[in-house]
Design an enzyme around this catalytic site. Structure first.
Site, mmCIF file in Angstrom:
data_model
loop_
_atom_site.group_PDB
_atom_site.id
_atom_site.type_symbol
_atom_site.label_atom_id
_atom_site.label_comp_id
_atom_site.label_asym_id
_atom_site.label_seq_id
_atom_site.Cartn_x
_atom_site.Cartn_y
_atom_site.Cartn_z
ATOM 1 N N CYS A 283 27.579 35.123 -16.641
ATOM 2 C CA CYS A 283 26.555 35.505 -17.627
ATOM 3 C C CYS A 283 25.703 36.632 -16.907
ATOM 4 O O CYS A 283 25.695 37.749 -17.337
ATOM 5 C CB CYS A 283 25.566 34.490 -18.046
ATOM 6 S SG CYS A 283 26.453 33.314 -19.336
ATOM 7 N N ARG B 101 33.748 32.981 -11.366
ATOM 8 C CA ARG B 101 33.360 34.479 -11.523
ATOM 9 C C ARG B 101 32.260 34.679 -10.985
ATOM 10 O O ARG B 101 31.280 34.354 -11.117
ATOM 11 C CB ARG B 101 33.103 34.519 -13.165
ATOM 12 C CG ARG B 101 34.620 34.362 -13.964
ATOM 13 C CD ARG B 101 34.480 34.347 -15.288
ATOM 14 N NE ARG B 101 33.837 33.270 -15.811
ATOM 15 C CZ ARG B 101 33.713 32.876 -17.198
ATOM 16 N NH1 ARG B 101 33.985 33.722 -18.054
ATOM 17 N NH2 ARG B 101 33.351 31.796 -17.385
ATOM 18 N N THR C 137 33.664 38.475 -23.952
ATOM 19 C CA THR C 137 33.155 39.676 -24.021
ATOM 20 C C THR C 137 33.053 40.116 -22.445
ATOM 21 O O THR C 137 32.071 40.394 -22.116
ATOM 22 C CB THR C 137 31.966 39.910 -24.781
ATOM 23 O OG1 THR C 137 30.989 38.811 -24.245
ATOM 24 C CG2 THR C 137 32.202 39.589 -26.201
ATOM 25 N N LEU D 257 13.413 30.350 -8.734
ATOM 26 C CA LEU D 257 12.804 30.929 -7.740
ATOM 27 C C LEU D 257 13.181 30.271 -6.631
ATOM 28 O O LEU D 257 12.635 29.839 -5.622
ATOM 29 C CB LEU D 257 11.187 30.721 -7.789
ATOM 30 C CG LEU D 257 10.376 31.685 -8.691
ATOM 31 C CD1 LEU D 257 8.961 31.061 -8.838
ATOM 32 C CD2 LEU D 257 10.777 32.763 -8.610
ATOM 33 N N GLY E 192 25.499 34.845 -9.404
ATOM 34 C CA GLY E 192 27.026 35.081 -9.872
ATOM 35 C C GLY E 192 27.028 34.318 -11.279
ATOM 36 O O GLY E 192 26.253 34.282 -12.018
ATOM 37 N N LEU F 28 23.484 28.421 -22.996
ATOM 38 C CA LEU F 28 23.836 27.240 -22.258
ATOM 39 C C LEU F 28 24.003 27.489 -20.751
ATOM 40 O O LEU F 28 24.636 28.638 -20.464
ATOM 41 C CB LEU F 28 25.230 26.641 -22.911
ATOM 42 C CG LEU F 28 25.275 26.730 -24.226
ATOM 43 C CD1 LEU F 28 26.749 26.216 -24.831
ATOM 44 C CD2 LEU F 28 24.385 25.625 -24.845
ATOM 45 N N ARG F 29 23.464 26.500 -19.941
ATOM 46 C CA ARG F 29 23.632 26.363 -18.388
ATOM 47 C C ARG F 29 24.806 25.712 -18.151
ATOM 48 O O ARG F 29 25.177 24.857 -18.524
ATOM 49 C CB ARG F 29 22.565 25.856 -17.676
ATOM 50 C CG ARG F 29 21.284 26.647 -17.812
ATOM 51 C CD ARG F 29 20.297 25.735 -17.182
ATOM 52 N NE ARG F 29 19.908 24.435 -18.001
ATOM 53 C CZ ARG F 29 19.412 23.248 -17.462
ATOM 54 N NH1 ARG F 29 18.879 23.431 -16.286
ATOM 55 N NH2 ARG F 29 19.388 22.122 -18.261
ATOM 56 N N GLY G 240 18.548 32.359 -2.099
ATOM 57 C CA GLY G 240 20.029 32.006 -1.756
ATOM 58 C C GLY G 240 20.967 33.223 -1.672
ATOM 59 O O GLY G 240 20.428 34.428 -1.059
#
Length: 438
Positions: free
Chosen positions: A262, A330, A86, A252, A259, A152-153, A255
């Site tokens: 998600c 991405r 999506t 926290l 990106g 999900l990471r 940086g």
């Protein structure tokens, strides 16, 4: 249970493999013949720790199969999960549901009464309603539609799936709730909480969760800027506030901005949903703006560390993927950084442990090194962009001796300033006191 998973991208493949590992019979279906042929040959389309072994183990046991044949995949399935892409629609920020609705229309031709259709893809509020409408238009009855968003990471997806903080199920019918309760029953041994909500609520939970995490990242990045102005240390600030249980320590870490697949997409989609119903979301809107500006500003930060000029300078970039343990490029912070440095006339040598193939298709005119040390050789500056584990224990003395210059720009605060300076490097972190060391 028999499960069909439409889509073998990141979400579909991880979910399908984990469901199979629970003991369910899972068929993953995709239109991409090359991808399915690869999976049947044991070749993964994505890089995710532990995924290849999990897929191969369950394929060998006959619990996990791959096909391009949708009718065969759906035949006998008690639940069909939709896990197609999506992406953000060009020009307006809306989530593009083309693939979702195409899958539903094709599914309508072969689905059997009593099947539960489950959206695993991240979709805007009301998508489940539209799926129901499409099924009715195609003459399909006695089929339930549910929402089961994923959390999900990338880089830790299998652990997240098997040991989730929560399982969210949005359904309007008891039949759908019972089906998903049975699918996730193996996780009840881990006491994973399962929350049943209305379908629209479940769809919104996913967006709200990612938006809140994005807010935390942009917040600490702005605090980092303040730390540099007042000579404070953002890492100590983050620890100090993160020890408050109401805030927590995660997300926290100052940086170069967030990106991935998600946060950028989901924050924009949430804003479009809110705009469509006339409800302002000022905090999320500002978060998006802060993050976009921050990623663009990283090239200027490197230039300042080099005295304001990078033209003709050789810069080693360590890390290209948007985060460690993934090859996903991405919306990676490395993209605007490298493009900005090239536009200013810099020469780039880059290294990433797994994302080189994706990066080579994205960048022209940069050199790709085979190691961090090779990327740093003869460089005027080295920039740490992604905090891969192998970048955490570099021999800084050897690195300094191999470089033409002595500038280390640590955008992830991996190193201590004192250690870097003892190795002979000029250290520039993020939010670690004043930008230019005295």
């Amino acid at each position: 249970m028999r499960i069909a998973m439409i889509g073998t991208g990141y979400v579909g493949l991880v979910s399908g493999a984990c469901f199979a590992d629970f003991g369910h019979q899972v068929t993953c279906v995709d239109k991409d013949t090359g991808k399915i042929d690869g999976l049947n040959g044991g070749v993964m389309p994505i890089w995710e720790p532990g995924l290849e072994a999990l897929v191969k183990a369950n394929a060998t046991r006959g619990r996990l199969t791959f096909t391009t044949d949708l009718p065969a995949a759906v035949e006998g399935a008690e639940a069909v999960f939709i896990a197609v892409g999506t992406p953000t629609r060009r020009g307006d920020g809306h989530a593009d549901l083309t693939f979702v609705f195409e899958a539903v229309r094709e599914l309508a031709k072969v689905i059997a009464p009593g099947t539960v259709v489950v959206t695993k893809s991240t979709v805007p509020v009301g998508t489940g309603d539209e799926i129901e409408n499409i099924l009715r238009q195609e003459g399909v009855t006695e089929v339930s539609v549910a929402s089961n968003p994923e959390f999900l990471r990338e880089g830790a997806a299998i652990a997240d799936f098997k040991h989730p903080d929560r399982i969210i199920v949005g359904a309007e019918e008891e039949h759908a709730r019972e089906a998903l309760r049975e699918i996730y029953r193996p996780l009840f041994l881990n006491r994973a909480p399962i929350l049943f909500t209305a379908r629209r609520t479940a769809e919104l939970i996913k967006y709200a969760a990612n938006a809140f995490l994005a807010v935390k990242i942009s917040f600490i990045n702005e605090i980092a800027d303040l730390c540099e102005a007042v000579d404070a240390d953002v890492q100590d600030v983050a620890r100090g506030i993160g020890l408050d249980n109401r805030i927590g320590p995660k997300f926290l870490h100052a940086g170069p901005g967030y990106g991935g697949s998600c946060f950028p997409k989901d924050t924009l989609a949430l804003l479009q949903t809110a705009e469509g119903v006339g409800v302002a979301q000022r905090i999320v809107k500002t978060t998006v703006e802060v993050n976009d500006d921050r990623k663009i500003a990283m090239a200027e930060r490197v230039a300042r560390a080099l005295g304001g000029e990078v033209k003709g300078k050789r810069i080693g970039v360590l890390g290209l993927a948007f985060k460690p343990n993934t090859d996903d490029m991405r919306e990676a912070p490395s993209i605007p950084l490298i493009k900005g440095l090239i536009e200013r006339g810099a020469e780039i040598s880059a290294f990433d442990p797994v994302a080189r193939l994706q990066a080579e298709a994205m960048f022209d005119g940069i050199e790709f090194a085979d190691s961090a040390e090779a990327a740093a050789a003869n460089a005027d500056a080295v920039v740490i962009v992604t905090e891969w584990d192998e970048f955490r224990a570099l021999d800084l003395g050897t690195l300094a001796r191999s470089m033409r210059g002595k500038t280390l720009v640590d955008l992830r605060n991996v190193y201590d300033r004192g250690d870097a300076e003892r190795a002979g490097l000029d250290y520039f972190g993020v939010g670690r006191g004043r930008l230019n060391p005295s």
